[in-house]
Scaffold this motif. Structure first.
Motif, PDB file in Angstrom:
ATOM      1  N   ASN A  91     -33.094 -29.335  94.788  1.00  0.00           N
ATOM      2  CA  ASN A  91     -33.918 -28.141  94.905  1.00  0.00           C
ATOM      3  C   ASN A  91     -34.123 -27.772  96.369  1.00  0.00           C
ATOM      4  O   ASN A  91     -34.003 -26.605  96.764  1.00  0.00           O
ATOM      5  CB  ASN A  91     -35.261 -28.367  94.212  1.00  0.00           C
ATOM      6  N   LEU A  92     -34.412 -28.760  97.202  1.00  0.00           N
ATOM      7  CA  LEU A  92     -34.570 -28.518  98.637  1.00  0.00           C
ATOM      8  C   LEU A  92     -33.268 -28.022  99.243  1.00  0.00           C
ATOM      9  O   LEU A  92     -33.257 -27.085 100.046  1.00  0.00           O
ATOM     10  CB  LEU A  92     -35.026 -29.797  99.337  1.00  0.00           C
ATOM     11  N   LEU A  93     -32.153 -28.623  98.857  1.00  0.00           N
ATOM     12  CA  LEU A  93     -30.852 -28.201  99.371  1.00  0.00           C
ATOM     13  C   LEU A  93     -30.593 -26.742  99.027  1.00  0.00           C
ATOM     14  O   LEU A  93     -30.155 -25.959  99.881  1.00  0.00           O
ATOM     15  CB  LEU A  93     -29.752 -29.094  98.798  1.00  0.00           C
ATOM     16  N   ILE A  98     -30.049 -20.837 100.434  1.00  0.00           N
ATOM     17  CA  ILE A  98     -30.311 -19.403 100.283  1.00  0.00           C
ATOM     18  C   ILE A  98     -31.019 -18.858 101.519  1.00  0.00           C
ATOM     19  O   ILE A  98     -30.821 -17.696 101.886  1.00  0.00           O
ATOM     20  CB  ILE A  98     -31.083 -19.076  98.988  1.00  0.00           C
ATOM     21  N   MET A  99     -31.824 -19.686 102.188  1.00  0.00           N
ATOM     22  CA  MET A  99     -32.445 -19.255 103.430  1.00  0.00           C
ATOM     23  C   MET A  99     -31.374 -18.956 104.481  1.00  0.00           C
ATOM     24  O   MET A  99     -31.432 -17.945 105.186  1.00  0.00           O
ATOM     25  CB  MET A  99     -33.395 -20.326 103.953  1.00  0.00           C
ATOM     26  N   LEU A 100     -30.373 -19.817 104.575  1.00  0.00           N
ATOM     27  CA  LEU A 100     -29.292 -19.607 105.532  1.00  0.00           C
ATOM     28  C   LEU A 100     -28.450 -18.398 105.153  1.00  0.00           C
ATOM     29  O   LEU A 100     -28.059 -17.604 106.020  1.00  0.00           O
ATOM     30  CB  LEU A 100     -28.408 -20.864 105.605  1.00  0.00           C
ATOM     31  N   ALA A 101     -28.175 -18.241 103.855  1.00  0.00           N
ATOM     32  CA  ALA A 101     -27.387 -17.090 103.406  1.00  0.00           C
ATOM     33  C   ALA A 101     -28.103 -15.784 103.732  1.00  0.00           C
ATOM     34  O   ALA A 101     -27.466 -14.801 104.132  1.00  0.00           O
ATOM     35  CB  ALA A 101     -27.114 -17.192 101.903  1.00  0.00           C
ATOM     36  N   GLU A 224     -39.514 -22.307 103.349  1.00  0.00           N
ATOM     37  CA  GLU A 224     -40.072 -21.127 102.724  1.00  0.00           C
ATOM     38  C   GLU A 224     -38.979 -20.132 102.348  1.00  0.00           C
ATOM     39  O   GLU A 224     -37.988 -19.979 103.056  1.00  0.00           O
ATOM     40  CB  GLU A 224     -41.054 -20.463 103.685  1.00  0.00           C
ATOM     41  N   LEU A 225     -39.188 -19.441 101.226  1.00  0.00           N
ATOM     42  CA  LEU A 225     -38.322 -18.334 100.842  1.00  0.00           C
ATOM     43  C   LEU A 225     -38.912 -17.087 101.491  1.00  0.00           C
ATOM     44  O   LEU A 225     -39.624 -16.306 100.873  1.00  0.00           O
ATOM     45  CB  LEU A 225     -38.269 -18.197  99.319  1.00  0.00           C
ATOM     46  N   ARG A 226     -38.628 -16.938 102.769  1.00  0.00           N
ATOM     47  CA  ARG A 226     -39.332 -15.952 103.596  1.00  0.00           C
ATOM     48  C   ARG A 226     -38.623 -14.608 103.565  1.00  0.00           C
ATOM     49  O   ARG A 226     -37.415 -14.510 103.692  1.00  0.00           O
ATOM     50  CB  ARG A 226     -39.390 -16.485 105.029  1.00  0.00           C
ATOM     51  N   ASN A 227     -39.426 -13.545 103.374  1.00  0.00           N
ATOM     52  CA  ASN A 227     -38.919 -12.169 103.431  1.00  0.00           C
ATOM     53  C   ASN A 227     -37.805 -11.893 102.428  1.00  0.00           C
ATOM     54  O   ASN A 227     -36.889 -11.119 102.705  1.00  0.00           O
ATOM     55  CB  ASN A 227     -38.425 -11.825 104.846  1.00  0.00           C
ATOM     56  N   LEU A 228     -37.875 -12.523 101.266  1.00  0.00           N
ATOM     57  CA  LEU A 228     -36.894 -12.280 100.215  1.00  0.00           C
ATOM     58  C   LEU A 228     -37.540 -11.548  99.057  1.00  0.00           C
ATOM     59  O   LEU A 228     -38.729 -11.720  98.773  1.00  0.00           O
ATOM     60  CB  LEU A 228     -36.300 -13.594  99.698  1.00  0.00           C
ATOM     61  N   THR A 229     -36.756 -10.726  98.378  1.00  0.00           N
ATOM     62  CA  THR A 229     -37.197 -10.097  97.138  1.00  0.00           C
ATOM     63  C   THR A 229     -36.429 -10.716  95.981  1.00  0.00           C
ATOM     64  O   THR A 229     -35.402 -11.383  96.189  1.00  0.00           O
ATOM     65  CB  THR A 229     -36.937  -8.584  97.159  1.00  0.00           C
ATOM     66  N   ARG A 230     -36.910 -10.479  94.774  1.00  0.00           N
ATOM     67  CA  ARG A 230     -36.228 -11.016  93.592  1.00  0.00           C
ATOM     68  C   ARG A 230     -34.809 -10.450  93.493  1.00  0.00           C
ATOM     69  O   ARG A 230     -33.901 -11.128  93.000  1.00  0.00           O
ATOM     70  CB  ARG A 230     -37.016 -10.673  92.328  1.00  0.00           C
ATOM     71  N   GLU A 231     -34.625  -9.219  93.950  1.00  0.00           N
ATOM     72  CA  GLU A 231     -33.304  -8.585  93.882  1.00  0.00           C
ATOM     73  C   GLU A 231     -32.334  -9.168  94.903  1.00  0.00           C
ATOM     74  O   GLU A 231     -31.114  -9.084  94.729  1.00  0.00           O
ATOM     75  CB  GLU A 231     -33.439  -7.072  94.088  1.00  0.00           C
ATOM     76  N   ASP A 232     -32.864  -9.757  95.979  1.00  0.00           N
ATOM     77  CA  ASP A 232     -32.009 -10.350  97.007  1.00  0.00           C
ATOM     78  C   ASP A 232     -31.326 -11.631  96.521  1.00  0.00           C
ATOM     79  O   ASP A 232     -30.183 -11.924  96.890  1.00  0.00           O
ATOM     80  CB  ASP A 232     -32.830 -10.720  98.253  1.00  0.00           C
ATOM     81  N   VAL A 233     -32.055 -12.422  95.740  1.00  0.00           N
ATOM     82  CA  VAL A 233     -31.665 -13.802  95.490  1.00  0.00           C
ATOM     83  C   VAL A 233     -30.320 -13.958  94.773  1.00  0.00           C
ATOM     84  O   VAL A 233     -29.527 -14.838  95.137  1.00  0.00           O
ATOM     85  CB  VAL A 233     -32.782 -14.549  94.724  1.00  0.00           C
ATOM     86  N   VAL A 280     -33.896 -20.108  88.835  1.00  0.00           N
ATOM     87  CA  VAL A 280     -34.983 -19.605  87.989  1.00  0.00           C
ATOM     88  C   VAL A 280     -36.331 -19.907  88.631  1.00  0.00           C
ATOM     89  O   VAL A 280     -37.239 -19.065  88.633  1.00  0.00           O
ATOM     90  CB  VAL A 280     -34.900 -20.207  86.573  1.00  0.00           C
ATOM     91  N   GLN A 281     -36.475 -21.101  89.210  1.00  0.00           N
ATOM     92  CA  GLN A 281     -37.731 -21.459  89.874  1.00  0.00           C
ATOM     93  C   GLN A 281     -37.992 -20.552  91.067  1.00  0.00           C
ATOM     94  O   GLN A 281     -39.126 -20.103  91.280  1.00  0.00           O
ATOM     95  CB  GLN A 281     -37.693 -22.914  90.332  1.00  0.00           C
ATOM     96  N   PHE A 282     -36.959 -20.259  91.854  1.00  0.00           N
ATOM     97  CA  PHE A 282     -37.134 -19.378  93.009  1.00  0.00           C
ATOM     98  C   PHE A 282     -37.553 -17.979  92.556  1.00  0.00           C
ATOM     99  O   PHE A 282     -38.419 -17.347  93.167  1.00  0.00           O
ATOM    100  CB  PHE A 282     -35.851 -19.286  93.828  1.00  0.00           C
ATOM    101  N   GLN A 283     -36.938 -17.489  91.481  1.00  0.00           N
ATOM    102  CA  GLN A 283     -37.299 -16.176  90.954  1.00  0.00           C
ATOM    103  C   GLN A 283     -38.753 -16.161  90.476  1.00  0.00           C
ATOM    104  O   GLN A 283     -39.490 -15.195  90.707  1.00  0.00           O
ATOM    105  CB  GLN A 283     -36.359 -15.791  89.806  1.00  0.00           C
ATOM    106  N   ASP A 284     -39.177 -17.226  89.833  1.00  0.00           N
ATOM    107  CA  ASP A 284     -40.550 -17.312  89.355  1.00  0.00           C
ATOM    108  C   ASP A 284     -41.524 -17.338  90.525  1.00  0.00           C
ATOM    109  O   ASP A 284     -42.576 -16.691  90.491  1.00  0.00           O
ATOM    110  CB  ASP A 284     -40.714 -18.563  88.481  1.00  0.00           C
TER     111      ASP A 284
END
Length: 296
Positions: A91-93, A98-101, A224-233, A280-284
């Protein structure tokens, strides 16, 4: 003069320019704008003759920046992930990836401490590595000082500004010492009681390692999932992005929508189930996070 911030420590910034390093401080105008220089920044600065230190006058626009670790203008990131001690944390990986992407930073995955695994643990992790290897460059040496692996990694980092990042205790400083023994970086063990590493890196510094500049940074156990929207992920998972066109709905989030190509691939075993569970967890999390007004 212009240069690159190589080190940040207690309000001072060491700037490299034409082979020389100058110690500087931020000018009042930068502080008033609340623009804190970061390691990796390209800057304009001035050093008066005989002065103890110079002043930063301007920070040039960044192509990217990270909060943890606090660095800017990074080409690639070596993500060090422990096989054991601390236990492998997929999960951390995935959060790191996604933060790097999102920042358009190329990840290189290095799985450490393979020599401490049992045969069964190594087999299970090797299956995970094989999956990630479809989308990212991966290294999973049988021992930490595998010279062939280290030589290949040095080549991969040639002419790159890179960051070494990962969970505390994963072996980031150990890896840097192996890539460049002359650095002599302090390393720390892992608390068996907490399964957390002891923080050994006290500042952020760009270190010359062969033909690369690499930041050795403090370890963090959360990103942190910083400055992301659900549509970005969805677009930040390469195996999801490649299947997006097969979904019935153009803006499919791959959650509850019918005729979803991503969910079908999960059911068929083509997408790793834990990877999808992390998605799914990130989206939630993003669906329930509170807005942070006035924050960058």
């Amino acid at each position: 003069m212009e240069g690159q911030v190589r080190q940040s420590l207690s309000g001072y910034y060491d700037v490299e320019s034409d082979g020389h390093v100058y110690r500087t401080r931020a000018r009042g105008k930068l502080r008033q704008k609340r623009l804190a220089p970061l390691v990796g920044d390209r800057v304009e600065f001035k050093v008066d003759e005989g002065a103890e230190y110079g002043y930063l006058l301007r920070v040039f626009p960044r192509k990217n920046e990270l909060v943890r670790p606090p660095v800017a203008n990074i080409d690639c990131a070596v993500v060090v992930t422990a096989a054991v001690e601390p236990a492998f944390n997929q999960n951390l990986l995935d959060r790191q990836l996604i933060m790097l992407a999102a920042q358009r930073i190329t990840p290189v995955l290095y799985f450490s401490k393979g020599d401490l695994t049992t045969p069964e643990q190594r087999k299970q992790l090797a299956e995970k590595v094989a999956y990630y290897q479809q989308f990212y460059r991966c290294f999973f040496p049988e021992k930490m000082d595998d010279q062939e692996t280290l030589a290949t990694l040095r080549t991969a980092l040639t002419n790159q500004v890179a960051v070494v990042m990962g969970q505390t205790g994963a072996g980031k400083s150990t890896l840097l010492n192996q890539l460049a023994p002359e650095l002599g970086l302090e390393t720390g063990g892992v608390s068996k009681a907490l399964s957390r590493g002891k923080h050994t890196t006290r500042r952020v510094t760009l270190l010359p390692v062969g033909a690369a500049l690499i930041a050795d940074t403090p370890g963090f156990s959360s990103f942190e999932l910083r400055n992301l929207t659900r549509e970005d992920v969805p677009g930040l998972f390469p195996e999801f992005a490649s299947r997006q066109a097969g979904c019935k709905f153009r803006g499919c989030l791959h959650l509850n929508e019918p005729h979803c190509a991503v969910k079908a691939a999960v059911d068929e075993g083509q997408i790793d189930q834990q990877r999808y569970a992390d998605y799914v967890q990130f989206q939630d999390w993003l669906a329930h996070q509170r807005p942070q007004y006035g924050k960058k």
